[in-house]
Design an enzyme around this catalytic site. Structure first.
Site, PDB file in Angstrom:
ATOM      1  N   ASP A   9      31.406 -50.647  28.702  1.00 44.99           N
ATOM      2  CA  ASP A   9      30.870 -51.932  28.229  1.00 44.99           C
ATOM      3  C   ASP A   9      30.785 -51.887  26.702  1.00 44.99           C
ATOM      4  O   ASP A   9      31.549 -51.160  26.040  1.00 44.99           O
ATOM      5  CB  ASP A   9      29.548 -52.283  28.943  1.00 44.99           C
ATOM      6  N   CYS A  71      28.593 -46.483  29.562  1.00 42.74           N
ATOM      7  CA  CYS A  71      27.746 -47.591  29.102  1.00 42.74           C
ATOM      8  C   CYS A  71      26.620 -46.967  28.282  1.00 42.74           C
ATOM      9  O   CYS A  71      26.754 -45.816  27.842  1.00 42.74           O
ATOM     10  CB  CYS A  71      27.261 -48.464  30.267  1.00 42.74           C
ATOM     11  N   GLY A  72      25.540 -47.676  28.053  1.00 41.92           N
ATOM     12  CA  GLY A  72      24.478 -47.116  27.215  1.00 41.92           C
ATOM     13  C   GLY A  72      23.902 -45.836  27.785  1.00 41.92           C
ATOM     14  O   GLY A  72      23.754 -44.827  27.088  1.00 41.92           O
ATOM     15  N   THR A  73      23.582 -45.881  29.061  1.00 43.67           N
ATOM     16  CA  THR A  73      22.994 -44.716  29.728  1.00 43.67           C
ATOM     17  C   THR A  73      23.954 -44.037  30.687  1.00 43.67           C
ATOM     18  O   THR A  73      23.684 -42.923  31.149  1.00 43.67           O
ATOM     19  CB  THR A  73      21.786 -45.164  30.578  1.00 43.67           C
ATOM     20  N   HIS A 104      31.010 -29.549  44.517  1.00 41.53           N
ATOM     21  CA  HIS A 104      30.315 -29.941  45.750  1.00 41.53           C
ATOM     22  C   HIS A 104      30.627 -31.360  46.207  1.00 41.53           C
ATOM     23  O   HIS A 104      30.720 -31.608  47.407  1.00 41.53           O
ATOM     24  CB  HIS A 104      28.792 -29.818  45.556  1.00 41.53           C
ATOM     25  N   ARG A 138      32.414 -25.965  53.354  1.00 36.59           N
ATOM     26  CA  ARG A 138      31.255 -26.669  53.922  1.00 36.59           C
ATOM     27  C   ARG A 138      30.996 -28.012  53.238  1.00 36.59           C
ATOM     28  O   ARG A 138      30.326 -28.877  53.801  1.00 36.59           O
ATOM     29  CB  ARG A 138      30.011 -25.789  53.856  1.00 36.59           C
ATOM     30  N   HIS A 139      31.542 -28.164  52.033  1.00 39.46           N
ATOM     31  CA  HIS A 139      31.314 -29.427  51.308  1.00 39.46           C
ATOM     32  C   HIS A 139      32.210 -30.558  51.808  1.00 39.46           C
ATOM     33  O   HIS A 139      31.911 -31.721  51.576  1.00 39.46           O
ATOM     34  CB  HIS A 139      31.533 -29.219  49.806  1.00 39.46           C
TER      35      HIS A 139
END
Ligand code: RB5
Length: 150
Positions: A9, A71-73, A104, A138-139
């Site tokens: 963004d 984006c910002g966060t 994982h 296992r993942h």
């Protein structure tokens, strides 16, 4: 070489340019599907657009493309990406998140916060994301369960 889609963004356009140049220097094929310049836009539009490109590229060749959304966060754009089928977008704040996201969760996208993750940390996160293999074993059944959620 794996293709990387970038979506973003308006938060940190120079940050995005730096990441694109960094990936191109490393000879990745990069396609920018994000916003350009600093005008205010809505992160869901770009998270979705980037995720759809990654999902489409991977329809025939599993894990041939990855995505990085910014984006910002890193939160909103990552939430948007994760709404798209077969996308597993890991919100990363350190290389350890990227390592776990790959080993994982078989993450095929990461989200980063331009306002909270400094650019050198972002580069290290990206390197780890791109260089770490999924562990399988296992993942795998857990990732299959993620993919089955409707
Ligand atoms: C835009 O100001 C900001 O809300 C956005 O970049 C992002 O941080 C949302 O999660």
């Amino acid at each position: 070489m794996r293709k990387i889609f970038i979506g973003n963004d308006h938060a940190g356009p120079e940050y995005v340019d730096t990441i694109i140049a960094y990936l191109q220097e490393k000879k990745y094929e990069v396609e920018h599907v994000g916003s350009v310049g600093g005008s205010s836009v809505d992160y869901p539009d770009f998270g979705e657009a980037c995720a759809r490109e990654v999902a489409k590229s991977n329809e025939h060749e599993e894990n041939s493309a990855f995505g990085i959304v910014i984006c910002g966060t890193g939160l909103g754009i990552g939430i948007a990406a994760n709404k798209v089928k077969n996308i597993r977008c890991a919100h990363c704040v350190s290389p350890y998140y990227a390592e776990m996201g790959r080993t994982h969760n078989d993450a095929n996208m990461i989200s980063l916060g331009a306002r909270v993750i400094d650019i050198e940390n972002a580069k290290s996160i990206i390197d780890t994301f791109l260089e770490t293999e999924f562990e399988g074993g296992r993942h795998q059944k857990r990732v299959d369960k993620l993919n089955a959620i409707k």
